[in-house]
Design an enzyme around this catalytic site. Structure first.
Site, mmCIF file in Angstrom:
data_model
loop_
_atom_site.group_PDB
_atom_site.id
_atom_site.type_symbol
_atom_site.label_atom_id
_atom_site.label_comp_id
_atom_site.label_asym_id
_atom_site.label_seq_id
_atom_site.Cartn_x
_atom_site.Cartn_y
_atom_site.Cartn_z
ATOM 1 N N VAL A 11 0.845 -1.228 -0.040
ATOM 2 C CA VAL A 11 0.055 0.012 -0.089
ATOM 3 C C VAL A 11 0.965 1.231 0.111
ATOM 4 C CG1 VAL A 11 -1.720 1.236 1.274
ATOM 5 C CG2 VAL A 11 -1.953 -0.884 0.973
ATOM 6 N N THR A 121 -5.672 -0.518 7.398
ATOM 7 C CA THR A 121 -6.905 -1.211 7.657
ATOM 8 C C THR A 121 -6.980 -1.212 9.174
ATOM 9 O OG1 THR A 121 -6.940 -2.246 5.508
ATOM 10 C CG2 THR A 121 -8.347 -2.825 7.378
ATOM 11 N N GLU A 151 -7.922 2.147 2.416
ATOM 12 C CA GLU A 151 -7.437 1.728 1.037
ATOM 13 C C GLU A 151 -8.149 0.551 0.418
ATOM 14 O OE1 GLU A 151 -5.082 3.541 -1.118
ATOM 15 O OE2 GLU A 151 -6.050 1.939 -2.209
ATOM 16 N N LYS A 204 -14.274 0.281 5.331
ATOM 17 C CA LYS A 204 -13.638 -0.775 4.740
ATOM 18 C C LYS A 204 -13.710 -2.095 5.197
ATOM 19 C CE LYS A 204 -9.521 -2.439 3.409
ATOM 20 N NZ LYS A 204 -9.398 -2.565 1.980
ATOM 21 N N PHE A 249 -16.826 -11.510 -7.868
ATOM 22 C CA PHE A 249 -16.710 -12.079 -6.469
ATOM 23 C C PHE A 249 -17.770 -13.470 -6.285
ATOM 24 C CE2 PHE A 249 -13.883 -8.985 -5.744
ATOM 25 C CZ PHE A 249 -13.106 -9.254 -4.802
ATOM 26 N N CYS A 260 -5.488 -9.398 3.496
ATOM 27 C CA CYS A 260 -6.503 -8.880 3.866
ATOM 28 C C CYS A 260 -7.919 -9.737 4.297
ATOM 29 C CB CYS A 260 -6.931 -7.644 2.926
ATOM 30 S SG CYS A 260 -5.531 -6.577 2.440
HETATM 31 P P1 NAD Z 1 3.265 -4.554 4.094
HETATM 32 O O1 NAD Z 1 3.518 -5.945 5.140
HETATM 33 O O2 NAD Z 1 3.715 -5.032 2.429
HETATM 34 O O3 NAD Z 1 3.996 -3.239 4.302
HETATM 35 C C1 NAD Z 1 4.049 -2.807 5.560
HETATM 36 C C2 NAD Z 1 5.243 -1.905 5.633
HETATM 37 O O4 NAD Z 1 5.369 -1.210 7.136
HETATM 38 C C3 NAD Z 1 6.483 -2.821 5.595
HETATM 39 O O5 NAD Z 1 7.621 -2.392 4.747
HETATM 40 C C4 NAD Z 1 7.193 -2.688 7.137
HETATM 41 O O6 NAD Z 1 8.481 -2.882 7.056
HETATM 42 C C5 NAD Z 1 6.755 -1.160 7.438
HETATM 43 N N1 NAD Z 1 6.577 -1.100 8.753
HETATM 44 C C6 NAD Z 1 6.291 -1.892 9.998
HETATM 45 N N2 NAD Z 1 6.309 -1.367 10.986
HETATM 46 C C7 NAD Z 1 6.767 -0.076 10.862
HETATM 47 C C8 NAD Z 1 7.134 1.215 11.727
HETATM 48 N N3 NAD Z 1 6.934 1.047 12.988
HETATM 49 N N4 NAD Z 1 7.799 2.191 11.104
HETATM 50 C C9 NAD Z 1 7.951 2.180 9.630
HETATM 51 N N5 NAD Z 1 7.843 1.344 8.692
HETATM 52 C C10 NAD Z 1 6.924 0.136 9.320
HETATM 53 O O7 NAD Z 1 1.667 -4.156 4.469
HETATM 54 P P2 NAD Z 1 0.617 -3.688 3.244
HETATM 55 O O8 NAD Z 1 -0.055 -5.079 2.272
HETATM 56 O O9 NAD Z 1 0.860 -2.708 2.468
HETATM 57 O O10 NAD Z 1 -0.500 -3.392 4.158
HETATM 58 C C11 NAD Z 1 -0.677 -2.276 5.012
HETATM 59 C C12 NAD Z 1 -1.818 -1.891 5.573
HETATM 60 O O11 NAD Z 1 -2.751 -1.518 4.464
HETATM 61 C C13 NAD Z 1 -2.684 -3.049 6.542
HETATM 62 O O12 NAD Z 1 -3.372 -2.333 7.179
HETATM 63 C C14 NAD Z 1 -3.345 -3.580 5.117
HETATM 64 O O13 NAD Z 1 -4.774 -4.502 6.044
HETATM 65 C C15 NAD Z 1 -3.918 -2.328 4.447
HETATM 66 N N6 NAD Z 1 -4.303 -2.651 2.926
HETATM 67 C C16 NAD Z 1 -3.559 -3.698 2.631
HETATM 68 C C17 NAD Z 1 -3.913 -3.882 1.037
HETATM 69 C C18 NAD Z 1 -3.236 -4.844 0.296
HETATM 70 O O14 NAD Z 1 -3.810 -5.328 -0.891
HETATM 71 N N7 NAD Z 1 -2.039 -5.387 0.543
HETATM 72 C C19 NAD Z 1 -5.335 -3.086 0.437
HETATM 73 C C20 NAD Z 1 -5.762 -2.393 1.371
HETATM 74 C C21 NAD Z 1 -5.491 -2.124 2.543
#
Ligand code: NAD
Length: 436
Positions: A11, A121, A151, A204, A249, A260
């Site tokens: 994200v 989320t 998101e 969300k 879906f 997710c």
């Molecule tokens: P991810 O694990 O790919 O990325 C998270 C990032 O945050 C990692 O690079 C990690 O190193 C970093 N991080 C963790 N702790 C940290 C800190 N204290 N300081 C700085 N960086 C830190 O996760 P994602 O898939 O991008 O998801 C992020 C959020 O978005 C979640 O809440 C998820 O539910 C939501 N989301 C994800 C998607 C998806 O398709 N992946 C879609 C919509 C919403």
């Protein structure tokens, strides 16, 4: 506008790249020095179509930079997005450790009015939690606002989804702060909805839970179709033409995985319980989903019994096509169950092998093509419906296999065609077929 995005994952990196592409000055922060070093050297930590080009273009133009220094990034930014992971904790409860850490860091560093945007989320009420953490850690009392901007991007089409979202949800306590986000998103020219913070947080979860419910509903229908001799593909086609239902879906398969839906459904069940509501409907959605792989592996076992030393070609490891993400991927459970039954696994995925190696047992053999995986196999198991599998040279596959049996967990092929090609073919919610 000066923007900081904290958490450079699926994200955060996509959000940062897109905001930079729209002309903003973006600083992406992560607490993983390796990840930041790789990004600074132009290497992508994830596979996402179109991402590398967009990042390279904006880095070259000086609008997109990467750092581990959260404090410095906060000090120069008007808007700080929180996009860190929010994994499942115990009992389905969302683990907000990373969100809390970032909020603390923001509070300590903030020197002027800042808009903090929760894009991760997070359960309803987290906006208040973040506000409280920031307030408690502020070095000096600087005014700030906390906004919820959930998101909805999908991995595999994340750039496209971010550029052209169905809707942009902005949960803000007042119009003025909502305007800051409206301005930022205005160039996208997409529908925007402004709500209060808790409603945005709920949108969300309600959306993901509803989509998950659709998937489990269809999978339950597939179970009945199998018993009744009906074809779930025809059933869902007939359902999907109803404008009130729609075709999205409605694909029967191995159920929902990924980072997710599994955690978000369980989190909403947990939140409901904390608030005094027993969300039995959503609990059933989760249960139906959990049963999928066991049923599928049961079919494989019954067909090839005993599985001891049988060689199975597994096609697809990513939790869905067009991503290298294997978090909560069905491949992991399928492979672990098959290995436990004594089978030997030859696996192939176009991009997810490196990530799969980190979590799958070392006995799994990885192949460079679907044909290499199928060579000498007693069965072929399709787990992820990558496009390249739909267009496989199936005659060649059949010629390579020791026994031409296919277990299709995603209904990627047509039963009649598989029969004509000489396969014994098992799919989801459709009658099995034997060679002509
Ligand atoms: P991810 O694990 O790919 O990325 C998270 C990032 O945050 C990692 O690079 C990690 O190193 C970093 N991080 C963790 N702790 C940290 C800190 N204290 N300081 C700085 N960086 C830190 O996760 P994602 O898939 O991008 O998801 C992020 C959020 O978005 C979640 O809440 C998820 O539910 C939501 N989301 C994800 C998607 C998806 O398709 N992946 C879609 C919509 C919403």
């Amino acid at each position: 506008m000066n923007i900081c995005v904290v958490g450079t994952g699926y994200v955060g990196l996509v959000t940062g790249a897109v905001f930079a592409d729209l002309g903003n000055e973006v600083l992406c922060v992560d607490n993983q020095p390796d990840k930041i070093a790789a990004l600074q050297a132009g290497r992508m930590p994830i596979y996402e179509p179109g991402l590398e080009e967009m990042v390279a273009r904006n880095v070259a133009d000086g609008r997109l930079r990467f750092t581990t220094d959260l404090a410095a990034a906060v000090k120069r930014s008007h808007i700080v997005f929180i996009t860190v992971a929010t994994p499942a904790g115990s009992d389905g409860q969302t683990d907000l450790t990373a969100v809390e850490q970032v909020a603390r860091g923001i509070g300590q560093a903030m020197e002027r009015h800042t808009v903090i945007v929760n894009k991760s989320t997070v359960p309803v009420g987290t906006g208040e939690f973040v506000r409280d953490v920031i307030e408690r850690h502020q070095a000096k009392p600087v005014p700030f606002d906390v906004v919820s901007n959930p998101e909805f991007l999908r991995e595999g089409s994340a750039i496209e989804d971010t550029l052209r979202p169905d809707r942009i949800v902005i949960g803000a306590a007042n119009q003025q702060v909502a305007m800051t986000l409206l301005e930022l998103y205005a160039p996208l020219e997409r529908p925007m909805i402004i709500t209060d913070v808790p409603s945005a947080e709920m949108i969300k979860y309600a959306s993901n839970a509803f989509l998950a419910a659709k998937i489990s509903f269809v999978n339950a229908i597939a179970n009945i179709c199998e018993q009744a001799g009906a074809d779930v593909g025809q059933v869902t086609k007939g359902m999907g033409l109803d404008a009130r239902i729609g075709p999205a879906f409605l694909q029967a398969g191995l159920g929902f995985g990924g980072s997710c839906f599994p955690k978000d459904t369980e989190s909403l069940v947990h939140t409901a319980a904390v608030l005094g509501y027993d969300f039995r409907l959503l609990k059933a959605v989760v249960v139906v989903n959990r049963e999928r792989v066991a049923l599928f592996v049961g079919t494989i076992r019954k067909t090839l019994d005993p599985l001891d030393d049988k060689i199975l070609a597994v096609l697809g490891l990513a939790f869905k096509p067009n991503t290298d993400d294997i978090r909560e991927a069905k491949s992991i459970e399928v492979i672990e169950r098959l290995l436990a039954l004594g089978a030997r696994i030859r696996a192939y995925d176009p991009v997810a092998v490196a990530n799969a190696k980190k979590v799958l047992p070392p006995t799994v053999i990885y192949c460079d093509s679907p044909y290499e995986a199928a060579a000498g196999a007693d069965g072929l198991v399709l787990v992820t419906e990558w496009n390249e599998f739909k267009f496989l040279n199936l005659e060649r596959v059949r010629g390579l296999m020791r026994r031409p049996v296919v277990f299709d967990g995603r209904n990627a092929w047509e039963p009649e065609r598989m029969r004509r090609l000489g396969f014994e073919y098992y799919s989801i919610g459709r009658k099995p077929v034997s060679p002509a």
